[in-house]
Design a protein around this motif. Sequence first.
Motif, PDB file in Angstrom:
ATOM      1  N   TRP A  96      24.207   5.013   2.463  1.00 50.08           N
ATOM      2  CA  TRP A  96      23.446   3.903   3.076  1.00 50.08           C
ATOM      3  C   TRP A  96      22.612   4.409   4.249  1.00 50.08           C
ATOM      4  O   TRP A  96      21.489   3.928   4.468  1.00 50.08           O
ATOM      5  N   TYR A  97      23.162   5.367   5.002  1.00 45.34           N
ATOM      6  CA  TYR A  97      22.427   5.956   6.128  1.00 45.34           C
ATOM      7  C   TYR A  97      21.129   6.602   5.638  1.00 45.34           C
ATOM      8  O   TYR A  97      20.053   6.404   6.220  1.00 45.34           O
ATOM      9  N   PHE A  98      21.206   7.357   4.539  1.00 44.54           N
ATOM     10  CA  PHE A  98      20.015   8.028   4.009  1.00 44.54           C
ATOM     11  C   PHE A  98      19.036   7.022   3.392  1.00 44.54           C
ATOM     12  O   PHE A  98      17.824   7.182   3.513  1.00 44.54           O
ATOM     13  N   ILE A  99      19.548   5.984   2.719  1.00 42.08           N
ATOM     14  CA  ILE A  99      18.667   4.960   2.138  1.00 42.08           C
ATOM     15  C   ILE A  99      17.823   4.310   3.229  1.00 42.08           C
ATOM     16  O   ILE A  99      16.619   4.099   3.074  1.00 42.08           O
ATOM     17  N   GLN A 100      18.465   4.000   4.344  1.00 45.17           N
ATOM     18  CA  GLN A 100      17.757   3.338   5.443  1.00 45.17           C
ATOM     19  C   GLN A 100      16.621   4.198   5.985  1.00 45.17           C
ATOM     20  O   GLN A 100      15.642   3.681   6.531  1.00 45.17           O
ATOM     21  N   ARG A 101      16.733   5.508   5.809  1.00 42.06           N
ATOM     22  CA  ARG A 101      15.710   6.429   6.296  1.00 42.06           C
ATOM     23  C   ARG A 101      14.745   6.866   5.195  1.00 42.06           C
ATOM     24  O   ARG A 101      13.901   7.733   5.428  1.00 42.06           O
ATOM     25  N   GLY A 102      14.879   6.321   4.005  1.00 38.01           N
ATOM     26  CA  GLY A 102      13.992   6.678   2.909  1.00 38.01           C
ATOM     27  C   GLY A 102      14.281   8.050   2.320  1.00 38.01           C
ATOM     28  O   GLY A 102      13.465   8.585   1.574  1.00 38.01           O
ATOM     29  N   MET A 103      15.449   8.630   2.622  1.00 37.58           N
ATOM     30  CA  MET A 103      15.817   9.961   2.123  1.00 37.58           C
ATOM     31  C   MET A 103      16.614   9.783   0.830  1.00 37.58           C
ATOM     32  O   MET A 103      17.841   9.948   0.792  1.00 37.58           O
ATOM     33  N   LEU A 104      15.908   9.425  -0.237  1.00 38.51           N
ATOM     34  CA  LEU A 104      16.576   8.947  -1.440  1.00 38.51           C
ATOM     35  C   LEU A 104      17.253  10.059  -2.226  1.00 38.51           C
ATOM     36  O   LEU A 104      18.279   9.828  -2.877  1.00 38.51           O
ATOM     37  N   LYS A 105      16.713  11.279  -2.209  1.00 36.14           N
ATOM     38  CA  LYS A 105      17.379  12.375  -2.913  1.00 36.14           C
ATOM     39  C   LYS A 105      18.733  12.675  -2.279  1.00 36.14           C
ATOM     40  O   LYS A 105      19.731  12.893  -2.978  1.00 36.14           O
ATOM     41  N   ARG A 106      18.770  12.676  -0.944  1.00 41.89           N
ATOM     42  CA  ARG A 106      20.038  12.932  -0.260  1.00 41.89           C
ATOM     43  C   ARG A 106      20.993  11.752  -0.455  1.00 41.89           C
ATOM     44  O   ARG A 106      22.211  11.939  -0.568  1.00 41.89           O
ATOM     45  N   ALA A 107      20.450  10.543  -0.521  1.00 48.85           N
ATOM     46  CA  ALA A 107      21.297   9.374  -0.782  1.00 48.85           C
ATOM     47  C   ALA A 107      21.909   9.457  -2.174  1.00 48.85           C
ATOM     48  O   ALA A 107      23.086   9.109  -2.376  1.00 48.85           O
ATOM     49  N   ALA A 108      21.122   9.940  -3.144  1.00 48.65           N
ATOM     50  CA  ALA A 108      21.637  10.089  -4.513  1.00 48.65           C
ATOM     51  C   ALA A 108      22.781  11.094  -4.561  1.00 48.65           C
ATOM     52  O   ALA A 108      23.800  10.874  -5.226  1.00 48.65           O
ATOM     53  N   SER A 109      22.639  12.202  -3.832  1.00 51.12           N
ATOM     54  CA  SER A 109      23.713  13.202  -3.781  1.00 51.12           C
ATOM     55  C   SER A 109      24.969  12.610  -3.148  1.00 51.12           C
ATOM     56  O   SER A 109      26.082  12.828  -3.638  1.00 51.12           O
ATOM     57  N   SER A 110      24.791  11.855  -2.065  1.00 45.54           N
ATOM     58  CA  SER A 110      25.941  11.233  -1.409  1.00 45.54           C
ATOM     59  C   SER A 110      26.655  10.276  -2.352  1.00 45.54           C
ATOM     60  O   SER A 110      27.895  10.209  -2.370  1.00 45.54           O
ATOM     61  N   ALA A 111      25.881   9.523  -3.156  1.00 44.01           N
ATOM     62  CA  ALA A 111      26.493   8.582  -4.101  1.00 44.01           C
ATOM     63  C   ALA A 111      27.323   9.312  -5.145  1.00 44.01           C
ATOM     64  O   ALA A 111      28.430   8.875  -5.503  1.00 44.01           O
ATOM     65  N   THR A 319       5.808  11.017   3.852  1.00 45.18           N
ATOM     66  CA  THR A 319       7.125  11.654   3.721  1.00 45.18           C
ATOM     67  C   THR A 319       8.053  10.852   2.815  1.00 45.18           C
ATOM     68  O   THR A 319       9.163  11.293   2.532  1.00 45.18           O
ATOM     69  N   LEU A 320       7.612   9.666   2.381  1.00 52.06           N
ATOM     70  CA  LEU A 320       8.450   8.789   1.562  1.00 52.06           C
ATOM     71  C   LEU A 320       7.879   8.696   0.151  1.00 52.06           C
ATOM     72  O   LEU A 320       6.691   8.863  -0.073  1.00 52.06           O
ATOM     73  N   ASN A 321       8.725   8.406  -0.801  1.00 52.47           N
ATOM     74  CA  ASN A 321       8.291   8.228  -2.188  1.00 52.47           C
ATOM     75  C   ASN A 321       8.366   6.742  -2.524  1.00 52.47           C
ATOM     76  O   ASN A 321       9.281   6.289  -3.190  1.00 52.47           O
ATOM     77  N   ASP A 322       7.394   5.966  -2.021  1.00 52.79           N
ATOM     78  CA  ASP A 322       7.441   4.506  -2.133  1.00 52.79           C
ATOM     79  C   ASP A 322       6.062   4.000  -2.527  1.00 52.79           C
ATOM     80  O   ASP A 322       5.132   3.962  -1.710  1.00 52.79           O
ATOM     81  N   THR A 323       5.903   3.603  -3.791  1.00 55.23           N
ATOM     82  CA  THR A 323       4.596   3.159  -4.285  1.00 55.23           C
ATOM     83  C   THR A 323       4.160   1.850  -3.633  1.00 55.23           C
ATOM     84  O   THR A 323       2.966   1.615  -3.448  1.00 55.23           O
ATOM     85  N   LYS A 324       5.128   0.989  -3.254  1.00 54.15           N
ATOM     86  CA  LYS A 324       4.744  -0.276  -2.613  1.00 54.15           C
ATOM     87  C   LYS A 324       4.098  -0.024  -1.252  1.00 54.15           C
ATOM     88  O   LYS A 324       3.086  -0.638  -0.915  1.00 54.15           O
ATOM     89  N   LEU A 325       4.686   0.879  -0.472  1.00 51.94           N
ATOM     90  CA  LEU A 325       4.103   1.205   0.825  1.00 51.94           C
ATOM     91  C   LEU A 325       2.744   1.884   0.668  1.00 51.94           C
ATOM     92  O   LEU A 325       1.802   1.598   1.421  1.00 51.94           O
ATOM     93  N   LEU A 326       2.635   2.783  -0.311  1.00 51.61           N
ATOM     94  CA  LEU A 326       1.360   3.462  -0.550  1.00 51.61           C
ATOM     95  C   LEU A 326       0.278   2.468  -0.968  1.00 51.61           C
ATOM     96  O   LEU A 326      -0.878   2.563  -0.536  1.00 51.61           O
ATOM     97  N   GLN A 327       0.656   1.508  -1.808  1.00 47.98           N
ATOM     98  CA  GLN A 327      -0.316   0.506  -2.253  1.00 47.98           C
ATOM     99  C   GLN A 327      -0.860  -0.294  -1.070  1.00 47.98           C
ATOM    100  O   GLN A 327      -2.066  -0.488  -0.920  1.00 47.98           O
ATOM    101  N   ARG A 328       0.054  -0.718  -0.186  1.00 49.46           N
ATOM    102  CA  ARG A 328      -0.385  -1.517   0.949  1.00 49.46           C
ATOM    103  C   ARG A 328      -1.193  -0.670   1.932  1.00 49.46           C
ATOM    104  O   ARG A 328      -2.170  -1.146   2.532  1.00 49.46           O
TER     105      ARG A 328
END
Length: 609
Positions: A96-111, A319-328
Amino acid sequence: MAFSVAGSAAEPWQKWRVDASNHPQRWLNTTQEWIQTYDRDRQFKDLALAYAIRVEALRYSGDEDHVQAAIEEGLRFAKLADYPTATSLLRINQGWYFIQRGMLKRAASSAIYAIEAAKDADNSNLIIEAEILQAQVFHESGDVARALEILEALEQQRYSDLPRLQMEFHGLIGAIYLEIGAYDIALQHMHDTLSIAEQHLGDWDVSVAQYNLGRAYSLTSDYQKARQYFNQALASSRKIDDQLGIAYALQRLAEIEDTQGNEQRAQQLIERALPVFKAAGAHPMEAQAWLAKSEIHLEQQQIISAEQTLQAAQSLINTLNDTKLLQRLYELRSRLFQQQQDYQQALAAYQQSVDYLLQHQQTLQNKQIQEIMVRLEIREQEATNELLQKENQLQQLQLQEQRTSNYLMLWLLFSGAAIVLLISYFLYQQMRARRRYAELALKDDLTGAPNRRAIVQQCQLGLEAVAHGQHQLALAVVDFDFFKQINDSFGHDVGDAVLQRFAEVTQDCLRSQDKFGRLGGEEWLLVLYDATEQDAELIFNRLLNRINEHPIRGLPESYCITFSMGFATATASDTFETLYKRADDVLYDAKEHGRQRLKIAPAAAVASD
């Protein structure tokens, strides 16, 4: 989901987690006292659990600065104690700590680590919680189909009596429905989460449920109800002094104010939220705050300010992989170029915005998503159809049985022989698999060296020989100096290469009767038979020279890897714990006196045990 909220958690720590949601500061004080006591008494298992509860209290209070450090300390003690329950709890919070920071690869490893540890602990509630975390990571990554597959499997196969898991399940399902525009179903799930939180959980969980309901009503343009729930979330977060939760609510209230034309009020709220997001490292929310601020500047035609805030947003969003943020982002950049009368750039930015929008919509229109969502909502109808199908199959089988009765005996003879052969084959494969799994269970995945369980078993066997007067035995504890700096400066891959090199060097340097293994992290055990203090010095120097004999890929050639070693000789009355404690104590002494040195437990200290 087939959960019942009537039951209560059997484990005391589950109740502590709920209480920490109401009183985070109290639990920060309590866990600090526990940590001091357990650390003094070397009670690693209790230490690991104390850190796990402390991490949640830190998250509930919004003190994100100290979360990761507490997680790392907790994981270290969980490894020493071989306590998978604490490991899973810590990894879940790390995710959850990594998700909140947009660090999704590290969040996936933690899961993944959390799921493995929960399975090792044989705790079904932790397995469910870790799998919900994994589904959340897939959802945040845009892989909605994978997220729904996990949730569907949970709905079919798992059972839990924990309200927290009900809340997380319904909350994630609601968020997914919200994203695809199924607002009625989404709101139903969101209201379920709030009801569960209010009846069974703490203030922090209630604030999360209120915030999510505010988001849902905001997306349906029901700003009156959205404002109501965001204000409730704000009050709940203030009650427990959750600064990050306060910032989340303020940011969403700012968006409502801007939508209703109250730009000055919106900007004031954003200015209060933005530094909290930045300090906490909540990068996706920080990016949204910068974008909202940019939009206000554009509405007020403050071109220079808009350009500056968009630049700040872009630096973060890249630094984030977020298409919604990029679109806006590109939508606002297009508006900025229009105000600057640079229509060519405005068109290019607008086209880029459309491309990101199409990418996001394509993800949400995936046929597999629709199929899974239908299965989740009409499970009862599926079950009815399946029952009818089975009844039809039964009738066909009865008819077929009448036609094939003459061949029954012949079929039985052949099938009996086939079953015998099949059972023999499976038994043989099972024996091979058991041998293979037994070998894997005693090996460290990263280095191929014996793992903690294997080296502790070897030490215990040696201690039995000492007790019968057959051998002398010594235990050496090795810990790398400044290993965290290697990971931080050169990356975890280089740190892994250092550990692999140490395993290779140790295998070559030790005698055939000596054993070694990885205890956890950068800590190693050497089990040495009939070894003197002079032998310990020779082994220490030999390992130190050999590990630096050739450069390690990723490290500068001039970089010198060092470690410290504690050495203790066993007595006939020693257990592994007493022997390890003496060696570990002198290892700490070596660390405190400058590192890169060997310390030997005095003979008097050995005799006294």
